[in-house]
Design a protein around this motif. Sequence first.
Motif, PDB file in Angstrom:
ATOM      1  N   SER A  80     -49.920 -39.106  32.254  1.00 19.05           N
ATOM      2  CA  SER A  80     -51.266 -39.267  31.699  1.00 19.05           C
ATOM      3  C   SER A  80     -52.343 -38.679  32.619  1.00 19.05           C
ATOM      4  O   SER A  80     -52.168 -38.604  33.840  1.00 19.05           O
ATOM      5  CB  SER A  80     -51.556 -40.749  31.454  1.00 19.05           C
ATOM      6  N   GLY A 129     -49.015 -56.515  28.452  1.00 22.09           N
ATOM      7  CA  GLY A 129     -49.538 -55.310  29.076  1.00 22.09           C
ATOM      8  C   GLY A 129     -49.334 -54.112  28.169  1.00 22.09           C
ATOM      9  O   GLY A 129     -48.390 -54.085  27.373  1.00 22.09           O
ATOM     10  N   ALA A 185     -50.146 -49.630  28.140  1.00 19.84           N
ATOM     11  CA  ALA A 185     -50.738 -48.404  28.683  1.00 19.84           C
ATOM     12  C   ALA A 185     -51.210 -47.545  27.510  1.00 19.84           C
ATOM     13  O   ALA A 185     -50.624 -47.581  26.429  1.00 19.84           O
ATOM     14  CB  ALA A 185     -49.695 -47.642  29.502  1.00 19.84           C
ATOM     15  N   GLN A 210     -48.935 -45.631  25.272  1.00 16.62           N
ATOM     16  CA  GLN A 210     -48.129 -46.361  24.289  1.00 16.62           C
ATOM     17  C   GLN A 210     -48.785 -46.383  22.906  1.00 16.62           C
ATOM     18  O   GLN A 210     -48.125 -46.679  21.917  1.00 16.62           O
ATOM     19  CB  GLN A 210     -47.845 -47.790  24.754  1.00 16.62           C
ATOM     20  N   ARG A 235     -55.150 -42.403  31.843  1.00 16.41           N
ATOM     21  CA  ARG A 235     -54.740 -43.394  32.848  1.00 16.41           C
ATOM     22  C   ARG A 235     -55.534 -44.683  32.658  1.00 16.41           C
ATOM     23  O   ARG A 235     -56.446 -44.989  33.412  1.00 16.41           O
ATOM     24  CB  ARG A 235     -54.875 -42.806  34.249  1.00 16.41           C
ATOM     25  N   LEU A 263     -54.883 -48.899  31.583  1.00 17.40           N
ATOM     26  CA  LEU A 263     -53.963 -50.007  31.345  1.00 17.40           C
ATOM     27  C   LEU A 263     -54.755 -51.237  30.953  1.00 17.40           C
ATOM     28  O   LEU A 263     -55.845 -51.468  31.475  1.00 17.40           O
ATOM     29  CB  LEU A 263     -53.195 -50.368  32.625  1.00 17.40           C
ATOM     30  N   CYS A 296     -40.654 -54.377  27.095  1.00 14.72           N
ATOM     31  CA  CYS A 296     -41.693 -53.367  26.871  1.00 14.72           C
ATOM     32  C   CYS A 296     -41.898 -53.178  25.374  1.00 14.72           C
ATOM     33  O   CYS A 296     -40.928 -53.119  24.617  1.00 14.72           O
ATOM     34  CB  CYS A 296     -41.257 -52.048  27.507  1.00 14.72           C
ATOM     35  N   TRP A 322     -58.645 -49.321  41.527  1.00 13.31           N
ATOM     36  CA  TRP A 322     -58.872 -48.918  40.140  1.00 13.31           C
ATOM     37  C   TRP A 322     -60.352 -48.963  39.818  1.00 13.31           C
ATOM     38  O   TRP A 322     -61.160 -49.372  40.648  1.00 13.31           O
ATOM     39  CB  TRP A 322     -58.076 -49.824  39.192  1.00 13.31           C
ATOM     40  N   GLU A 336     -46.725 -51.170  34.060  1.00 10.14           N
ATOM     41  CA  GLU A 336     -47.671 -50.380  33.256  1.00 10.14           C
ATOM     42  C   GLU A 336     -48.017 -49.069  33.941  1.00 10.14           C
ATOM     43  O   GLU A 336     -48.178 -48.036  33.293  1.00 10.14           O
ATOM     44  CB  GLU A 336     -48.949 -51.186  32.986  1.00 10.14           C
ATOM     45  N   MET A 337     -48.140 -49.114  35.260  1.00  6.30           N
ATOM     46  CA  MET A 337     -48.430 -47.917  36.055  1.00  6.30           C
ATOM     47  C   MET A 337     -47.348 -46.854  35.835  1.00  6.30           C
ATOM     48  O   MET A 337     -47.650 -45.653  35.760  1.00  6.30           O
ATOM     49  CB  MET A 337     -48.478 -48.342  37.521  1.00  6.30           C
ATOM     50  N   HIS A 388     -45.793 -46.200  33.205  1.00 12.82           N
ATOM     51  CA  HIS A 388     -46.059 -45.488  31.941  1.00 12.82           C
ATOM     52  C   HIS A 388     -46.939 -44.268  32.169  1.00 12.82           C
ATOM     53  O   HIS A 388     -46.797 -43.247  31.493  1.00 12.82           O
ATOM     54  CB  HIS A 388     -46.759 -46.413  30.934  1.00 12.82           C
ATOM     55  N   LEU A 389     -47.869 -44.376  33.113  1.00 15.10           N
ATOM     56  CA  LEU A 389     -48.794 -43.273  33.370  1.00 15.10           C
ATOM     57  C   LEU A 389     -48.085 -42.080  33.983  1.00 15.10           C
ATOM     58  O   LEU A 389     -48.580 -40.966  33.946  1.00 15.10           O
ATOM     59  CB  LEU A 389     -49.940 -43.740  34.283  1.00 15.10           C
TER      60      LEU A 389
END
Length: 188
Positions: A18, A46, A48, A51, A57, A59, A113, A133, A156-157, A159-160
């Motif tokens: 991302s 959670g 991202a 998703q 970026r 979340l 997930c 962040w 979740e991070m 996912h990025l």
Amino acid sequence: MAIREIIEVPDPRLKVVSDPVTLFDDDLKTLVADMFETMYDAPGIGLAAIQVGVPLRVLVIDLQPDDEDAEPVACNHDGHHHHHQPTKKEPRVFVNPVLSEPSDEHAIYNEGCLSVPEIYAEVERPARIRAQWQDLDGKHYDEVIDGMLATCLQHEMDHLEGILFIDHLSRLKRQMALKKLQKIRQAA
């Protein structure tokens, strides 16, 4: 606000890295509002942006801690039962998160997930991390985070970076999980 479609494996977009958020505008606020609505509807703790198909970026996390003292069923004076709200909402937004200084100590959680529905597996991650962040207004934060939030933030991070929690499993366990998911889908 709108509920957006959550993309699921094997959607190739889940492997995308991302992009950083550069505009802290109304579009970002709308995206985040939609992400919360989508996450609560799922329900999940959670989500991202990728998703919901947006490679930014961003979340959202809400561990929704249970109120320990709450009675499962409350009785109104009129004799009708009503269920209390079992969880209090503690929504958190992480824009352009950066994680560093992972602890040597690890924690193992049984993770799931929304993009890999109905599959759970134990994943080992650093128990504590430093997170930097921004919020929806671009304001910067820097905190050391532990416990369930640390695990969720790392999940979740990932996912990025185009990584799913099942990617942390051995090849065999990952194949078994995906086979199981296929069976569940066929049965549906």
